[in-house]
Design a protein around this motif. Structure first.
Motif, PDB file in Angstrom:
ATOM      1  N   GLU A  67      44.897  81.101  88.814  1.00 26.34           N
ATOM      2  CA  GLU A  67      45.618  81.153  87.547  1.00 26.34           C
ATOM      3  C   GLU A  67      47.107  81.187  87.848  1.00 26.34           C
ATOM      4  OE1 GLU A  67      46.693  84.722  84.585  1.00 26.34           O
ATOM      5  OE2 GLU A  67      44.575  84.486  85.025  1.00 26.34           O
ATOM      6  N   ASN A  68      47.825  80.251  87.307  1.00 30.83           N
ATOM      7  CA  ASN A  68      49.284  80.238  87.426  1.00 30.83           C
ATOM      8  C   ASN A  68      49.874  80.535  86.058  1.00 30.83           C
ATOM      9  OD1 ASN A  68      49.905  79.468  90.141  1.00 30.83           O
ATOM     10  ND2 ASN A  68      49.055  77.452  89.668  1.00 30.83           N
ATOM     11  N   GLY A  69      50.987  81.256  86.062  1.00 33.34           N
ATOM     12  CA  GLY A  69      51.688  81.491  84.804  1.00 33.34           C
ATOM     13  C   GLY A  69      52.082  80.153  84.202  1.00 33.34           C
ATOM     14  N   ALA A  70      51.875  79.993  82.927  1.00 34.93           N
ATOM     15  CA  ALA A  70      52.155  78.713  82.280  1.00 34.93           C
ATOM     16  C   ALA A  70      53.625  78.325  82.373  1.00 34.93           C
ATOM     17  CB  ALA A  70      51.721  78.767  80.819  1.00 34.93           C
TER      18      ALA A  70
ATOM     19  N   VAL B  91      46.719  81.958 109.070  1.00 32.93           N
ATOM     20  CA  VAL B  91      46.662  80.534 108.738  1.00 32.93           C
ATOM     21  C   VAL B  91      48.019  79.988 108.299  1.00 32.93           C
ATOM     22  CG1 VAL B  91      45.640  78.858 107.131  1.00 32.93           C
ATOM     23  CG2 VAL B  91      44.204  80.617 108.176  1.00 32.93           C
ATOM     24  N   THR B  92      48.741  80.751 107.482  1.00 35.05           N
ATOM     25  CA  THR B  92      49.968  80.219 106.860  1.00 35.05           C
ATOM     26  C   THR B  92      51.261  80.863 107.362  1.00 35.05           C
ATOM     27  OG1 THR B  92      50.050  81.802 105.024  1.00 35.05           O
ATOM     28  CG2 THR B  92      48.673  79.810 104.715  1.00 35.05           C
ATOM     29  N   GLY B  93      51.129  82.012 108.018  1.00 34.41           N
ATOM     30  CA  GLY B  93      52.321  82.743 108.431  1.00 34.41           C
ATOM     31  C   GLY B  93      52.877  83.653 107.347  1.00 34.41           C
TER      32      GLY B  93
ATOM     33  N   GLU C 264      53.170  85.111  88.843  1.00 30.58           N
ATOM     34  CA  GLU C 264      52.335  85.719  89.860  1.00 30.58           C
ATOM     35  C   GLU C 264      50.979  85.015  89.836  1.00 30.58           C
ATOM     36  OE1 GLU C 264      50.524  90.044  90.896  1.00 30.58           O
ATOM     37  OE2 GLU C 264      52.126  89.908  89.462  1.00 30.58           O
ATOM     38  N   HIS C 265      50.495  84.654  90.993  1.00 33.29           N
ATOM     39  CA  HIS C 265      49.174  84.025  91.102  1.00 33.29           C
ATOM     40  C   HIS C 265      48.090  85.092  91.088  1.00 33.29           C
ATOM     41  CE1 HIS C 265      50.688  80.085  92.160  1.00 33.29           C
ATOM     42  NE2 HIS C 265      51.441  80.614  93.102  1.00 33.29           N
ATOM     43  N   HIS C 266      47.005  84.770  90.487  1.00 34.87           N
ATOM     44  CA  HIS C 266      45.828  85.618  90.558  1.00 34.87           C
ATOM     45  C   HIS C 266      44.696  84.701  90.996  1.00 34.87           C
ATOM     46  CE1 HIS C 266      47.767  88.987  88.610  1.00 34.87           C
ATOM     47  NE2 HIS C 266      48.280  88.114  87.763  1.00 34.87           N
ATOM     48  N   GLY C 267      44.093  85.022  92.103  1.00 32.04           N
ATOM     49  CA  GLY C 267      42.984  84.223  92.581  1.00 32.04           C
ATOM     50  C   GLY C 267      41.694  84.979  92.369  1.00 32.04           C
ATOM     51  N   VAL C 268      40.677  84.255  92.042  1.00 32.01           N
ATOM     52  CA  VAL C 268      39.364  84.831  91.873  1.00 32.01           C
ATOM     53  C   VAL C 268      38.391  83.889  92.539  1.00 32.01           C
ATOM     54  CG1 VAL C 268      37.593  85.493  90.211  1.00 32.01           C
ATOM     55  CG2 VAL C 268      39.999  85.873  89.665  1.00 32.01           C
ATOM     56  N   ASN C 269      37.456  84.457  93.275  1.00 27.58           N
ATOM     57  CA  ASN C 269      36.412  83.607  93.816  1.00 27.58           C
ATOM     58  C   ASN C 269      35.089  84.239  93.480  1.00 27.58           C
ATOM     59  OD1 ASN C 269      35.090  85.007  96.194  1.00 27.58           O
ATOM     60  ND2 ASN C 269      37.251  85.284  96.680  1.00 27.58           N
ATOM     61  N   SER C 270      34.102  83.425  93.483  1.00 26.87           N
ATOM     62  CA  SER C 270      32.769  83.879  93.164  1.00 26.87           C
ATOM     63  C   SER C 270      31.789  82.989  93.898  1.00 26.87           C
ATOM     64  CB  SER C 270      32.543  83.779  91.649  1.00 26.87           C
ATOM     65  OG  SER C 270      31.250  84.228  91.329  1.00 26.87           O
ATOM     66  N   GLY C 271      30.645  83.495  94.084  1.00 27.09           N
ATOM     67  CA  GLY C 271      29.610  82.702  94.718  1.00 27.09           C
ATOM     68  C   GLY C 271      28.378  82.672  93.840  1.00 27.09           C
TER      69      GLY C 271
ATOM     70  N   THR D 260      53.567  79.783  97.092  1.00 28.68           N
ATOM     71  CA  THR D 260      52.616  80.801  97.518  1.00 28.68           C
ATOM     72  C   THR D 260      51.167  80.328  97.483  1.00 28.68           C
ATOM     73  OG1 THR D 260      52.463  81.716  95.290  1.00 28.68           O
ATOM     74  CG2 THR D 260      54.141  82.670  96.754  1.00 28.68           C
ATOM     75  N   LEU D 261      50.938  79.108  97.079  1.00 26.72           N
ATOM     76  CA  LEU D 261      49.581  78.616  96.939  1.00 26.72           C
ATOM     77  C   LEU D 261      48.807  78.543  98.260  1.00 26.72           C
ATOM     78  CD1 LEU D 261      47.607  77.765  94.775  1.00 26.72           C
ATOM     79  CD2 LEU D 261      48.418  75.418  95.038  1.00 26.72           C
ATOM     80  N   PRO D 262      49.378  78.099  99.379  1.00 26.11           N
ATOM     81  CA  PRO D 262      48.579  78.031 100.620  1.00 26.11           C
ATOM     82  C   PRO D 262      48.011  79.386 101.048  1.00 26.11           C
ATOM     83  CG  PRO D 262      50.541  76.701 100.839  1.00 26.11           C
ATOM     84  CD  PRO D 262      50.690  77.479  99.556  1.00 26.11           C
ATOM     85  N   GLU D 263      48.824  80.446 101.010  1.00 29.13           N
ATOM     86  CA  GLU D 263      48.308  81.750 101.422  1.00 29.13           C
ATOM     87  C   GLU D 263      47.285  82.285 100.425  1.00 29.13           C
ATOM     88  OE1 GLU D 263      51.561  80.952 101.198  1.00 29.13           O
ATOM     89  OE2 GLU D 263      52.722  82.550 100.295  1.00 29.13           O
ATOM     90  N   LEU D 264      47.474  81.998  99.157  1.00 33.40           N
ATOM     91  CA  LEU D 264      46.490  82.405  98.161  1.00 33.40           C
ATOM     92  C   LEU D 264      45.147  81.721  98.422  1.00 33.40           C
ATOM     93  CD1 LEU D 264      45.776  83.886  95.502  1.00 33.40           C
ATOM     94  CD2 LEU D 264      46.409  81.775  94.341  1.00 33.40           C
TER      95      LEU D 264
END
Length: 189
Positions: A18-21, A78-80, A1-8, A28-32
């Protein structure tokens, strides 16, 4: 499962993924990325102090659901695809009972089972709030005559109560706009 984090920061945006090792799911990366980049645009639009207030000092469950849902909706445009397909499928099958459950939490300052973390009920997927928020954003966008302006508002506004009321979501699932407006006003929103 991907977990995305953004910060400014004053230096600019930071996006980490973060991708599982053991299993990297590049499908799923484009939509993330689209989802997380939308958060960066939201952050840029409202500014650091306000963004921190929305997430940290004055959190509000429905606001978090809508903010995450807007990012889900933009990812879908954007990705469908969305980043939380199981949550979307579950919501599509259970929209009315989920709304009935959520309407009692409109003023909550806790995310509970709705955003992040694992739900207490193992039959429910995580992040159902993303799917609910995406439907709110989708309905707001579809109802607008000027789609470009609607998209600008979704990304740049922090008036989540107005977005929610304008979307028609509550009416579709059985609660009048006036009733929801009164609840939100009582919450101080």
């Amino acid at each position: 499962e991907h977990h995305g984090v953004n910060s400014g920061s004053e230096a600019g945006p930071l996006l980490s993924v973060e991708n599982g090792a053991a299993q990297i799911e590049k499908a799923t990366l484009p939509e993330l990325l689209a989802h997380e980049m939308t958060h960066i645009q939201q952050f840029s639009a409202v500014g650091l102090a306000r963004y921190r207030e929305l997430y940290i000092s004055r959190p509000w469950l429905l606001g978090v659901i809508i903010r995450e849902g807007i990012a889900e909706f933009v990812a879908e445009l954007v990705t469908g695809r969305v980043t939380q397909p199981r949550a979307k499928e579950y919501f599509d099958r259970n929209a009315r009972p989920l709304w009935t459950e959520l309407q009692n939490l409109l003023c909550s300052t806790e995310n509970g089972d709705w955003v992040g973390g694992r739900p207490l009920d193992p039959s429910r997927p995580s992040s159902l709030g993303y799917a609910i928020g995406a439907e709110i954003a989708r309905m707001y966008y579809r109802a607008a005559r000027d789609k470009a302006e609607a998209l600008r508002t979704l990304i740049s506004s922090d008036d989540y109560a107005s977005i929610f009321l304008t979307s028609g979501f509550s009416e579709k699932y059985g609660m009048s706009r006036e009733r929801v407006g009164a609840i939100l006003a009582a919450c101080g929103l």
